[in-house]
Design a protein around this motif. Sequence first.
Motif, PDB file in Angstrom:
ATOM      1  N   HIS A   1       5.920  52.289  16.616  1.00 10.84           N
ATOM      2  CA  HIS A   1       6.519  52.182  15.202  1.00 10.84           C
ATOM      3  C   HIS A   1       7.421  50.862  15.396  1.00 10.84           C
ATOM      4  N   PRO A   2       7.290  49.831  14.121  1.00  6.73           N
ATOM      5  CA  PRO A   2       7.975  48.937  14.191  1.00  6.73           C
ATOM      6  C   PRO A   2       9.478  49.518  14.003  1.00  6.73           C
ATOM      7  N   ALA A   3       9.815  50.239  13.363  1.00 11.79           N
ATOM      8  CA  ALA A   3      11.049  50.417  13.916  1.00 11.79           C
ATOM      9  C   ALA A   3      11.913  51.303  14.847  1.00 11.79           C
ATOM     10  N   THR A   4      11.237  51.349  15.878  1.00 11.59           N
ATOM     11  CA  THR A   4      11.191  51.995  17.343  1.00 11.59           C
ATOM     12  C   THR A   4      12.207  51.102  17.681  1.00 11.59           C
ATOM     13  N   PRO A   5      13.705  51.312  18.131  1.00  8.93           N
ATOM     14  CA  PRO A   5      14.602  50.432  18.899  1.00  8.93           C
ATOM     15  C   PRO A   5      14.227  50.445  20.255  1.00  8.93           C
ATOM     16  N   ILE A   6      14.667  48.702  20.995  1.00 12.26           N
ATOM     17  CA  ILE A   6      13.877  48.023  21.841  1.00 12.26           C
ATOM     18  C   ILE A   6      14.474  47.953  22.351  1.00 12.26           C
ATOM     19  N   THR A   7      14.997  48.366  23.428  1.00 15.54           N
ATOM     20  CA  THR A   7      16.091  47.689  24.404  1.00 15.54           C
ATOM     21  C   THR A   7      15.718  46.376  25.523  1.00 15.54           C
ATOM     22  N   LEU A   8      16.810  45.252  24.390  1.00 18.28           N
ATOM     23  CA  LEU A   8      16.881  44.032  25.089  1.00 18.28           C
ATOM     24  C   LEU A   8      17.427  43.758  27.179  1.00 18.28           C
ATOM     25  N   HIS A   9      17.522  42.962  27.500  1.00 18.82           N
ATOM     26  CA  HIS A   9      17.774  42.413  28.832  1.00 18.82           C
ATOM     27  C   HIS A   9      19.372  42.558  29.348  1.00 18.82           C
ATOM     28  N   ASP A  10      20.638  42.776  27.965  1.00 23.00           N
ATOM     29  CA  ASP A  10      21.810  42.410  27.970  1.00 23.00           C
ATOM     30  C   ASP A  10      22.043  43.731  27.436  1.00 23.00           C
ATOM     31  N   GLY A  11      20.860  45.133  26.761  1.00 22.38           N
ATOM     32  CA  GLY A  11      21.391  45.657  26.259  1.00 22.38           C
ATOM     33  C   GLY A  11      21.623  46.062  25.320  1.00 22.38           C
ATOM     34  N   SER A  12      21.393  45.656  24.233  1.00 22.83           N
ATOM     35  CA  SER A  12      21.872  45.351  22.942  1.00 22.83           C
ATOM     36  C   SER A  12      20.144  46.176  23.012  1.00 22.83           C
ATOM     37  N   THR A  13      19.429  46.077  21.692  1.00 28.20           N
ATOM     38  CA  THR A  13      18.151  46.857  20.828  1.00 28.20           C
ATOM     39  C   THR A  13      18.382  45.600  20.010  1.00 28.20           C
ATOM     40  N   LYS A  14      16.875  45.799  19.559  1.00 26.60           N
ATOM     41  CA  LYS A  14      16.436  45.126  18.001  1.00 26.60           C
ATOM     42  C   LYS A  14      15.537  46.343  18.004  1.00 26.60           C
ATOM     43  N   PRO A  15      14.745  46.503  16.467  1.00 27.80           N
ATOM     44  CA  PRO A  15      13.715  46.725  15.883  1.00 27.80           C
ATOM     45  C   PRO A  15      12.520  45.973  16.872  1.00 27.80           C
ATOM     46  N   LEU A  16      11.316  46.911  16.955  1.00 24.96           N
ATOM     47  CA  LEU A  16      10.074  46.241  17.746  1.00 24.96           C
ATOM     48  C   LEU A  16      10.013  45.281  17.002  1.00 24.96           C
ATOM     49  N   GLY A  17       9.723  45.613  15.645  1.00 19.85           N
ATOM     50  CA  GLY A  17       9.169  44.673  14.557  1.00 19.85           C
ATOM     51  C   GLY A  17       9.821  43.133  14.690  1.00 19.85           C
ATOM     52  N   ALA A  18      10.766  43.438  15.268  1.00 19.81           N
ATOM     53  CA  ALA A  18      11.475  42.170  14.499  1.00 19.81           C
ATOM     54  C   ALA A  18      11.254  41.540  16.607  1.00 19.81           C
ATOM     55  N   VAL A  19      10.855  42.158  17.592  1.00 17.10           N
ATOM     56  CA  VAL A  19      11.058  41.512  19.074  1.00 17.10           C
ATOM     57  C   VAL A  19       9.993  40.201  18.785  1.00 17.10           C
ATOM     58  N   ALA A  20      10.339  39.780  19.519  1.00 20.46           N
ATOM     59  CA  ALA A  20       8.951  38.471  19.011  1.00 20.46           C
ATOM     60  C   ALA A  20       8.808  37.919  20.723  1.00 20.46           C
ATOM     61  N   HIS A  21       7.890  36.840  20.831  1.00 23.05           N
ATOM     62  CA  HIS A  21       7.012  35.826  21.933  1.00 23.05           C
ATOM     63  C   HIS A  21       8.755  35.221  22.567  1.00 23.05           C
ATOM     64  N   GLY A  22       8.407  35.579  23.849  1.00 22.20           N
ATOM     65  CA  GLY A  22       9.683  34.965  24.505  1.00 22.20           C
ATOM     66  C   GLY A  22      11.240  35.628  24.757  1.00 22.20           C
ATOM     67  N   ASP A  23      10.949  36.810  23.974  1.00 15.19           N
ATOM     68  CA  ASP A  23      12.584  38.049  24.273  1.00 15.19           C
ATOM     69  C   ASP A  23      12.091  38.592  25.435  1.00 15.19           C
ATOM     70  N   LEU A  24      13.585  38.358  25.889  1.00 16.48           N
ATOM     71  CA  LEU A  24      13.890  39.265  27.382  1.00 16.48           C
ATOM     72  C   LEU A  24      14.380  40.514  26.843  1.00 16.48           C
ATOM     73  N   VAL A  25      13.077  41.337  27.347  1.00 13.24           N
ATOM     74  CA  VAL A  25      13.343  42.987  27.257  1.00 13.24           C
ATOM     75  C   VAL A  25      13.491  43.530  28.640  1.00 13.24           C
TER      76      VAL A  25
END
Length: 128
Positions: free
Chosen positions: A5-29
């Motif tokens: 689901h686009p609202a699923t929180p994705i954990t970034l490399h620094d421990g912060s999160t963002k919704p899957l729908g906002a993850v972009a090419h080049g992001d570090l996860v």
Amino acid sequence: PFSFHPATPITLHDGSTKPLGAVAHGDLVRSWNFEADQQTAQRVEAVWRSTGDLYEYNLGNRSVVATVDHPFWSRSQDCLVSLRPEETKSRYGFEEVEEIVETTVLFSEDGSEVPFLGATLVEAAVEV
């Protein structure tokens, strides 16, 4: 196109999160490196959008919402698993995918084991 689901929180490399729908090419996860048996940072290589039925996967004290053909790594079966292995093979190009069953043990984001306890349809034909 591992579809959550686009609202699923994705954990970034620094421990912060963002919704899957906002993850972009080049992001570090955060990702799991099975060879090193530890978390690593991986760069997002591509972002796909599609439509699919969403299921809630019961993982004991947590749940995750994903499409019926989403592949998961099974520690107990030592391979990729999904609710519909043939669709998973076809859609993602994997050669070996087994059916996820109620004795399947998956990995959590920190590498700990979590039991698969079943899945229930929550929303049909959603853009993911």
